[in-house]
Design a protein around this motif. Structure first.
Motif, short mmCIF file in Angstrom:
data_model
loop_
_atom_site.label_atom_id
_atom_site.label_comp_id
_atom_site.label_asym_id
_atom_site.label_seq_id
_atom_site.Cartn_x
_atom_site.Cartn_y
_atom_site.Cartn_z
N GLU A 1 0.84 -1.20 0.00
CA GLU A 1 0.00 0.00 0.00
C GLU A 1 0.88 1.26 0.00
O GLU A 1 0.37 2.38 0.00
CB GLU A 1 -0.95 -0.05 1.20
N GLY A 2 2.19 1.09 -0.01
CA GLY A 2 3.09 2.24 -0.02
C GLY A 2 3.06 3.02 1.28
O GLY A 2 3.21 4.25 1.29
N ALA A 3 2.85 2.32 2.40
CA ALA A 3 2.71 2.97 3.70
C ALA A 3 3.93 2.70 4.57
O ALA A 3 4.65 1.72 4.38
CB ALA A 3 1.46 2.45 4.41
N GLU A 4 4.14 3.58 5.56
CA GLU A 4 5.21 3.34 6.54
C GLU A 4 4.87 2.15 7.43
O GLU A 4 5.75 1.40 7.84
CB GLU A 4 5.38 4.57 7.44
N HIS A 5 3.58 2.03 7.78
CA HIS A 5 3.19 1.05 8.79
C HIS A 5 2.01 0.22 8.32
O HIS A 5 1.11 0.74 7.66
CB HIS A 5 2.77 1.76 10.09
N GLY A 6 2.00 -1.05 8.72
CA GLY A 6 0.86 -1.92 8.47
C GLY A 6 0.48 -2.65 9.74
O GLY A 6 1.35 -2.96 10.56
N LEU A 7 -0.81 -2.88 9.91
CA LEU A 7 -1.29 -3.65 11.06
C LEU A 7 -2.32 -4.66 10.57
O LEU A 7 -3.20 -4.31 9.78
CB LEU A 7 -1.94 -2.72 12.09
N ALA A 8 -2.21 -5.89 11.06
CA ALA A 8 -3.14 -6.94 10.63
C ALA A 8 -4.11 -7.24 11.76
O ALA A 8 -3.74 -7.25 12.94
CB ALA A 8 -2.37 -8.20 10.25
N PHE A 9 -5.36 -7.50 11.38
CA PHE A 9 -6.43 -7.77 12.35
C PHE A 9 -7.18 -9.04 11.96
O PHE A 9 -7.02 -9.55 10.86
CB PHE A 9 -7.38 -6.57 12.43
#
Ligand SMILES: *Cc1c(COP(=O)(O)O)cnc(C)c1O
Length: 387
Positions: A73-81
């Motif tokens: 996604e071209g993001a600094e951070h990712g979080l999975a749920f």
């Protein structure tokens, strides 16, 4: 590539395969191992052997997935749920009673249910606005509007919202913008580049892609928001298990080719439906007369694999077509290898029944999978022939 790998390559096809997943340093395994351990060894009273202690806080297979999600996604951070709704819930928990959220008036029913049946009773305020109308958006801001919650394309009516202009309007009022990018996926649309603050996914859909796992994801750049969401991820605990993380990693490797093929087929199926005498209306942003067509052509790389339509003959005709398909599977959800047909009003959007968000009573929604497109068209053709 922002996280998790020192390999070259920054394009989504490459990131989806490699980001966060270098060969295992211990064994050389090419495939990221599934690490099922719930707990990890301590070496002193307050010291763990590695960065891991207890899997609700941090877990190796989830780390690999989160790095991959952020990268694509071209993001600094990712979080999975553990689900898309759990990811949505975490964002909303950072608001305070009295805060206002403005959402698109065409909205996934489960999201509407969370807002109205869980969060409004706890003091949050929600409004639902046609965000294709920027004047309506401007008019709906309140002193405590904290968040704009945007689907584009919307579920299920496939409206296209101008993300650049919505983000400008929100940021002038110091409100943040969450984009539910489930329908487009980062293959077709990258909201962070257009100004959005937070991207949300039900990874149950295209990212998982095989109707066999549930998950959600948040991707963002802001370090403070990341810290707040990460805190809620372990403190409220809606984490995915290691096996689901591994399955998701496996699925992401083929995301780009799945979405691209789905778009190709959907374009042909939309054209077929559009010209069919038994059809009254087709909702597909790839059609030249769709009101969001020009915007979608600018904002997205292709028009997606979701199509909604209304047959001539109302709800009875919809029911006949629904029962007559033989290849399309009559089931909820979307973005899978199997093509699906759903009656949104009774399935995914049941929470909007008899509300301001109620859908046309004869609306059917298709999710186009990876079967041969001619087989899919033949199936629709025979199902429509009876009408
Ligand atoms: C399915 C869906 C969600 C909710 O995700 P779950 O994984 O079912 O919890 C949110 N937004 C959209 C657009 C969806 O289609």
């Amino acid at each position: 590539m922002k996280e998790g790998s020192n390999r070259p390559g920054h394009r989504i096809e490459t990131l989806a395969i490699h980001a966060g997943q270098p060969p295992d340093p211990a064994t050389g395994a090419v495939v990221t191992p599934i690490n099922m351990s719930a707990n990890f060894e301590y070496v002193d009273l307050e010291e763990t052997r590695t960065e891991y202690g207890y899997a609700r806080l941090k877990a190796p297979t989830r780390d690999a997935l989160e790095a991959c999600l952020a990268a694509i996604e071209g993001a600094e951070h990712g979080l999975a749920f553990s689900s898309g709704i759990a990811a949505t819930d975490v964002i909303l928990r950072t608001l305070a009673p009295g805060d206002h959220v403005m959402a698109t008036h065409d909205l996934f029913g489960g999201t509407y249910g969370l807002f109205e049946n869980v969060l409004r009773p706890r003091g949050l305020d929600f409004s639902y606005v046609d965000m294709t109308d920027l004047a309506a958006v401007e008019a709906d801001f309140r002193p405590r509007t904290r968040l704009l919650f945007v689907e584009t394309p919307t579920n299920p009516l496939l409206q296209i919202i101008d993300l650049t202009r919505i983000c400008e309007a929100a940021h002038r009022r110091r409100a943040k913008v969450v984009v539910d990018n489930t329908f487009a996926t980062p293959v077709l649309q990258r909201p962070l580049e257009l100004g959005a603050d937070i991207v949300l996914h039900s990874t149950t859909k295209f990212m998982g892609g095989h109707s066999d796992l549930m998950g959600g994801a948040l991707m963002l750049d802001d370090a403070d928001d990341y810290t707040a969401f990460k805190f809620l991820q372990y403190q409220a605990g809606a984490i995915p298990g290691a096996f689901d993380c591994w399955l998701m990693l496996r699925s992401l490797k083929t995301l780009v080719v799945r979405v691209e093929r789905g778009c190709e087929s959907a374009r042909r199926i939309a054209a077929f439906l559009d010209g069919h005498p038994a059809i009254a209306a087709v909702y597909y942003p790839g059609l030249a007369d769709h009101p969001g067509h020009a915007l979608a052509a600018r904002q997205m790389d292709d028009f997606g694999t979701m199509i909604a339509f209304q047959p001539k003959g109302g709800k009875e005709a919809a029911s006949r077509i629904f029962r007559a398909v033989r290849l399309f599977i009559r089931a909820s959800s979307l973005g899978a290898v199997e093509s699906l047909i759903v009656y949104p009003s009774s399935g995914p959007h049941i929470a909007t029944k008899d509300t301001e968000l109620a859908l046309p009573p004869d609306l059917l929604r298709l999710s186009i999978g990876l079967e041969h497109v001619d087989d899919l068209i033949e199936d629709l053709d025979q199902a429509l022939a009876e009408n």
